[in-house]
Design a protein around this motif. Sequence first.
Motif, PDB file in Angstrom:
ATOM      1  N   LEU A 195       0.866  -1.186   0.000  1.00 33.83           N
ATOM      2  CA  LEU A 195       0.000   0.000   0.000  1.00 33.83           C
ATOM      3  C   LEU A 195       0.903   1.237   0.000  1.00 33.83           C
ATOM      4  N   GLY A 196       0.788   2.072  -1.028  1.00 31.83           N
ATOM      5  CA  GLY A 196       1.664   3.245  -1.136  1.00 31.83           C
ATOM      6  C   GLY A 196       2.931   2.912  -1.899  1.00 31.83           C
ATOM      7  N   SER A 197       2.789   2.123  -2.984  1.00 25.85           N
ATOM      8  CA  SER A 197       3.986   1.616  -3.687  1.00 25.85           C
ATOM      9  C   SER A 197       4.784   2.719  -4.374  1.00 25.85           C
ATOM     10  N   THR A 198       4.129   3.852  -4.692  1.00 30.21           N
ATOM     11  CA  THR A 198       4.836   4.908  -5.426  1.00 30.21           C
ATOM     12  C   THR A 198       5.536   5.892  -4.495  1.00 30.21           C
ATOM     13  N   GLY A 199       5.369   5.740  -3.185  1.00 31.08           N
ATOM     14  CA  GLY A 199       5.987   6.669  -2.239  1.00 31.08           C
ATOM     15  C   GLY A 199       7.402   6.247  -1.883  1.00 31.08           C
ATOM     16  N   SER A 200       7.985   7.001  -0.970  1.00 31.87           N
ATOM     17  CA  SER A 200       9.363   6.738  -0.561  1.00 31.87           C
ATOM     18  C   SER A 200       9.489   5.330   0.051  1.00 31.87           C
ATOM     19  N   ILE A 201       8.571   4.972   0.954  1.00 28.16           N
ATOM     20  CA  ILE A 201       8.600   3.635   1.562  1.00 28.16           C
ATOM     21  C   ILE A 201       8.317   2.569   0.504  1.00 28.16           C
ATOM     22  N   GLY A 202       7.320   2.813  -0.328  1.00 30.13           N
ATOM     23  CA  GLY A 202       6.935   1.831  -1.349  1.00 30.13           C
ATOM     24  C   GLY A 202       8.076   1.554  -2.317  1.00 30.13           C
ATOM     25  N   LEU A 255      -0.274  -3.713  -5.857  1.00 29.72           N
ATOM     26  CA  LEU A 255       0.357  -2.420  -5.626  1.00 29.72           C
ATOM     27  C   LEU A 255      -0.764  -1.394  -5.520  1.00 29.72           C
ATOM     28  N   ALA A 256      -0.656  -0.465  -4.563  1.00 31.81           N
ATOM     29  CA  ALA A 256      -1.704   0.556  -4.430  1.00 31.81           C
ATOM     30  C   ALA A 256      -1.075   1.938  -4.341  1.00 31.81           C
ATOM     31  N   ALA A 257      -1.668   2.877  -5.076  1.00 32.36           N
ATOM     32  CA  ALA A 257      -1.139   4.247  -5.095  1.00 32.36           C
ATOM     33  C   ALA A 257      -2.286   5.234  -5.224  1.00 32.36           C
ATOM     34  N   HIS A 258      -1.918   6.491  -5.405  1.00 36.84           N
ATOM     35  CA  HIS A 258      -2.949   7.531  -5.444  1.00 36.84           C
ATOM     36  C   HIS A 258      -2.884   8.311  -6.747  1.00 36.84           C
ATOM     37  N   ARG A 259      -1.807   9.127  -6.915  1.00 40.28           N
ATOM     38  CA  ARG A 259      -1.775  10.060  -8.051  1.00 40.28           C
ATOM     39  C   ARG A 259      -0.731   9.708  -9.096  1.00 40.28           C
ATOM     40  N   ASN A 260       0.330   9.032  -8.671  1.00 44.43           N
ATOM     41  CA  ASN A 260       1.474   8.875  -9.575  1.00 44.43           C
ATOM     42  C   ASN A 260       1.285   7.675 -10.512  1.00 44.43           C
ATOM     43  N   VAL A 265       0.729   7.364   3.190  1.00 47.68           N
ATOM     44  CA  VAL A 265       0.938   8.437   4.153  1.00 47.68           C
ATOM     45  C   VAL A 265      -0.412   8.896   4.698  1.00 47.68           C
ATOM     46  N   GLY A 266      -0.483   9.087   6.003  1.00 43.20           N
ATOM     47  CA  GLY A 266      -1.654   9.698   6.612  1.00 43.20           C
ATOM     48  C   GLY A 266      -2.730   8.721   7.048  1.00 43.20           C
ATOM     49  N   ALA A 267      -3.815   9.318   7.575  1.00 43.88           N
ATOM     50  CA  ALA A 267      -4.901   8.546   8.183  1.00 43.88           C
ATOM     51  C   ALA A 267      -5.627   7.656   7.183  1.00 43.88           C
ATOM     52  N   ALA A 285       4.655   1.030   8.305  1.00 45.43           N
ATOM     53  CA  ALA A 285       5.407   2.288   8.238  1.00 45.43           C
ATOM     54  C   ALA A 285       4.455   3.439   8.526  1.00 45.43           C
ATOM     55  N   ASN A 286       3.196   3.241   8.146  1.00 41.97           N
ATOM     56  CA  ASN A 286       2.162   4.281   8.236  1.00 41.97           C
ATOM     57  C   ASN A 286       1.803   4.582   9.700  1.00 41.97           C
ATOM     58  N   LYS A 287       2.679   5.401  10.340  1.00 43.08           N
ATOM     59  CA  LYS A 287       2.541   5.628  11.782  1.00 43.08           C
ATOM     60  C   LYS A 287       1.233   6.303  12.157  1.00 43.08           C
ATOM     61  N   TRP A 318      17.809  12.094   6.078  1.00 41.90           N
ATOM     62  CA  TRP A 318      16.908  11.112   5.475  1.00 41.90           C
ATOM     63  C   TRP A 318      16.232  11.702   4.240  1.00 41.90           C
ATOM     64  N   LYS A 319      15.998  10.831   3.235  1.00 43.51           N
ATOM     65  CA  LYS A 319      15.199  11.248   2.078  1.00 43.51           C
ATOM     66  C   LYS A 319      13.826  10.595   2.217  1.00 43.51           C
ATOM     67  N   MET A 320      12.785  11.415   2.427  1.00 48.36           N
ATOM     68  CA  MET A 320      11.455  10.852   2.722  1.00 48.36           C
ATOM     69  C   MET A 320      10.401  11.671   1.976  1.00 48.36           C
TER      70      MET A 320
HETATM   71  N1  LIG Z   1       9.832   7.849   3.967  1.00 47.15           N
HETATM   72  C1  LIG Z   1      10.413   7.350   5.055  1.00 47.15           C
HETATM   73  O1  LIG Z   1      11.634   7.222   5.104  1.00 47.15           O
HETATM   74  C2  LIG Z   1       9.580   6.951   6.239  1.00 47.15           C
HETATM   75  C3  LIG Z   1      10.206   6.478   7.391  1.00 47.15           C
HETATM   76  C4  LIG Z   1       9.441   6.040   8.455  1.00 47.15           C
HETATM   77  C5  LIG Z   1       8.058   6.091   8.382  1.00 47.15           C
HETATM   78  N2  LIG Z   1       7.464   6.586   7.272  1.00 47.15           N
HETATM   79  C6  LIG Z   1       5.996   6.633   7.217  1.00 47.15           C
HETATM   80  O2  LIG Z   1       5.580   5.888   6.083  1.00 47.15           O
HETATM   81  C7  LIG Z   1       4.411   6.475   5.505  1.00 47.15           C
HETATM   82  C8  LIG Z   1       4.716   6.807   4.048  1.00 47.15           C
HETATM   83  O3  LIG Z   1       5.696   7.830   4.006  1.00 47.15           O
HETATM   84  P1  LIG Z   1       6.452   8.228   2.663  1.00 47.15           P
HETATM   85  O4  LIG Z   1       7.568   9.097   3.074  1.00 47.15           O
HETATM   86  O5  LIG Z   1       6.726   6.988   1.864  1.00 47.15           O
HETATM   87  O6  LIG Z   1       5.317   9.104   1.944  1.00 47.15           O
HETATM   88  P2  LIG Z   1       5.244   9.514   0.415  1.00 47.15           P
HETATM   89  O7  LIG Z   1       6.569   9.416  -0.228  1.00 47.15           O
HETATM   90  O8  LIG Z   1       4.519  10.815   0.378  1.00 47.15           O
HETATM   91  O9  LIG Z   1       4.325   8.364  -0.221  1.00 47.15           O
HETATM   92  C9  LIG Z   1       2.992   8.224   0.149  1.00 47.15           C
HETATM   93  C10 LIG Z   1       2.400   7.039  -0.606  1.00 47.15           C
HETATM   94  O10 LIG Z   1       1.020   6.935  -0.225  1.00 47.15           O
HETATM   95  C11 LIG Z   1       0.230   6.914  -1.422  1.00 47.15           C
HETATM   96  N3  LIG Z   1      -1.087   7.443  -1.104  1.00 47.15           N
HETATM   97  C12 LIG Z   1      -1.408   8.632  -0.549  1.00 47.15           C
HETATM   98  N4  LIG Z   1      -2.739   8.745  -0.438  1.00 47.15           N
HETATM   99  C13 LIG Z   1      -3.260   7.581  -0.938  1.00 47.15           C
HETATM  100  C14 LIG Z   1      -4.577   7.107  -1.158  1.00 47.15           C
HETATM  101  N5  LIG Z   1      -5.643   7.852  -0.828  1.00 47.15           N
HETATM  102  N6  LIG Z   1      -4.728   5.889  -1.702  1.00 47.15           N
HETATM  103  C15 LIG Z   1      -3.665   5.133  -2.062  1.00 47.15           C
HETATM  104  N7  LIG Z   1      -2.386   5.540  -1.910  1.00 47.15           N
HETATM  105  C16 LIG Z   1      -2.206   6.764  -1.346  1.00 47.15           C
HETATM  106  C17 LIG Z   1       1.004   7.785  -2.392  1.00 47.15           C
HETATM  107  O11 LIG Z   1       0.564   7.566  -3.738  1.00 47.15           O
HETATM  108  P3  LIG Z   1       0.963   8.585  -4.957  1.00 47.15           P
HETATM  109  O12 LIG Z   1       2.438   8.804  -4.856  1.00 47.15           O
HETATM  110  O13 LIG Z   1       0.599   7.782  -6.153  1.00 47.15           O
HETATM  111  O14 LIG Z   1       0.151   9.824  -4.804  1.00 47.15           O
HETATM  112  C18 LIG Z   1       2.402   7.242  -2.117  1.00 47.15           C
HETATM  113  O15 LIG Z   1       2.562   5.996  -2.737  1.00 47.15           O
HETATM  114  C19 LIG Z   1       4.093   7.697   6.362  1.00 47.15           C
HETATM  115  O16 LIG Z   1       3.142   7.357   7.321  1.00 47.15           O
HETATM  116  C20 LIG Z   1       5.414   8.038   7.039  1.00 47.15           C
HETATM  117  O17 LIG Z   1       5.242   8.675   8.282  1.00 47.15           O
HETATM  118  C21 LIG Z   1       8.188   7.004   6.198  1.00 47.15           C
END
Ligand SMILES: NC(=O)c1ccc[n+]([C@@H]2O[C@H](COP(=O)([O-])OP(=O)(O)OC[C@H]3O[C@@H](n4cnc5c(N)ncnc54)[C@H](OP(=O)(O)O)[C@@H]3O)[C@@H](O)[C@H]2O)c1
Length: 397
Positions: free
Chosen positions: A9-16, A35-40, A103-105, A124-126, A203-205
């Motif tokens: 869930l969130g495959s296009t984000g930093s964690i994904g 794989l699940a994403a939102h906009r990308n 990311v988020g609720a 990861a989704n705290k 960190w890159k997030m």
């Molecule tokens: N990044 C890190 O290093 C890190 C470390 C520890 C914890 N976390 C936690 O991990 C989570 C993700 O963080 P991130 O940094 O990876 O965020 P991010 O890069 O902004 O990625 C967010 C991901 O969630 C997807 N998304 C958002 N809204 C959605 C929806 N309504 N339906 C389906 N997918 C949705 C986005 O899709 P699109 O891109 O397609 O819009 C994207 O794949 C957060 O809770 C963060 O606190 C992250």
Amino acid sequence: MADKTLTILGSTGSIGRSTLDVVSRSPGRFRVHALAAHRNLELLLSQIERYQPSVAVVYDDEAAHRLRQKRPLGGRVTVLSGMAGLVEVAVDPGVNQVVSGMVGAIGLEPTYAAIERGKEVAIANKETLVLAGELMVNLASGTGSRLLPMDSEHNAIFQCLGGNPDRMPHRIVLTASGGPFRDWPMERFADITVEQALDHPNWKMGPKITIDSATMMNKGLEVVEARWLFGLPPSRIQVLIHRQSIVHSMVEFRDGSTLAQLGLPDMRTPISYCLGWPERLPLDLPRLDLVQVGRLDFESVPETKYPCLFLALEALELGGGAPAALNGANETVVAAYLDRAFPFTSIPRILREVLGRLRAELAASTAPECLGSVRTVQDAIGADRWGREAAKALIAN
Ligand SMILES: NC(=O)c1ccc[n+]([C@@H]2O[C@H](COP(=O)([O-])OP(=O)(O)OC[C@H]3O[C@@H](n4cnc5c(N)ncnc54)[C@H](OP(=O)(O)O)[C@@H]3O)[C@@H](O)[C@H]2O)c1
């Protein structure tokens, strides 16, 4: 046959993206079911081509329609949308592990659904644990679902506990980099630009967590997360600034022994630990060289500089729906800050006012029930929504 079948869930984000990188580094061990994403869409399409999932979920109906029209993998991928799509891939009987990396609720419902089905869930989704940590942990102990902490600090603690959260620590120490402004005098905080806040030193997030790291709300959310994942009262969770981000967190046991987990700041390490659990996967990444690092510093957190951490602790102490309400308010405020609606210094100011309003409503018994206690997922969503509305009203003023 693959060891584990994954829904990401969130495959296009930093964690994904980091999760898929680890998958690529372990050929044959993992199969990606969904794989699940939102906009990308563009990145999702290329991930579909490379990882060949059976299902792709795009939250937005219209975007899902556009993806279907592109007929990825010659039309062999089922494209789902909306919350129903996210929940469906989270509970699929063929899936062993769900990576909760949105990311988020919005991650709350699919994560909860996966736990309800007894899945292994790498979290990861705290934000979902901030909204409904107690519910999730209780549910997991009933269904036998294994919660694997993916956040680097909680993963460090999990590793120090030998991958067994039932081994009770006496105290835990969460480390925090201090973000980009740790050496800035507070007089300059009013001039902080969005670009500067997004430029994390270690960190890159994704953007939301990067802003949360700059305000240290991120560490506040992590204290709430740790409180539920490791069953410790807040008084036994300490936060220290550790600017090198090498010690990812520490566990003190009842005899005073303290174990720490160290490594370079790279999310692929905790991700790999979760994907492979209970085994460690081989992972060929740059290794920690302590001589090169030279020194490890630790400092306490000044409240004047990082008020958001202390607001989160206040919400945790208030209990009930207060952490969820603060989380909803924070998501709203951070999104508005990224849209350049107000200066950096307004983030804690608005959040403090939201908490003040919450306290006042609780004292006057005018608060909705969900703010008093979170007994269901709907209560958590209600409290989160209350926080969003309160923040929106303050921003509009
Ligand atoms: N990044 C890190 O290093 C890190 C470390 C520890 C914890 N976390 C936690 O991990 C989570 C993700 O963080 P991130 O940094 O990876 O965020 P991010 O890069 O902004 O990625 C967010 C991901 O969630 C997807 N998304 C958002 N809204 C959605 C929806 N309504 N339906 C389906 N997918 C949705 C986005 O899709 P699109 O891109 O397609 O819009 C994207 O794949 C957060 O809770 C963060 O606190 C992250």
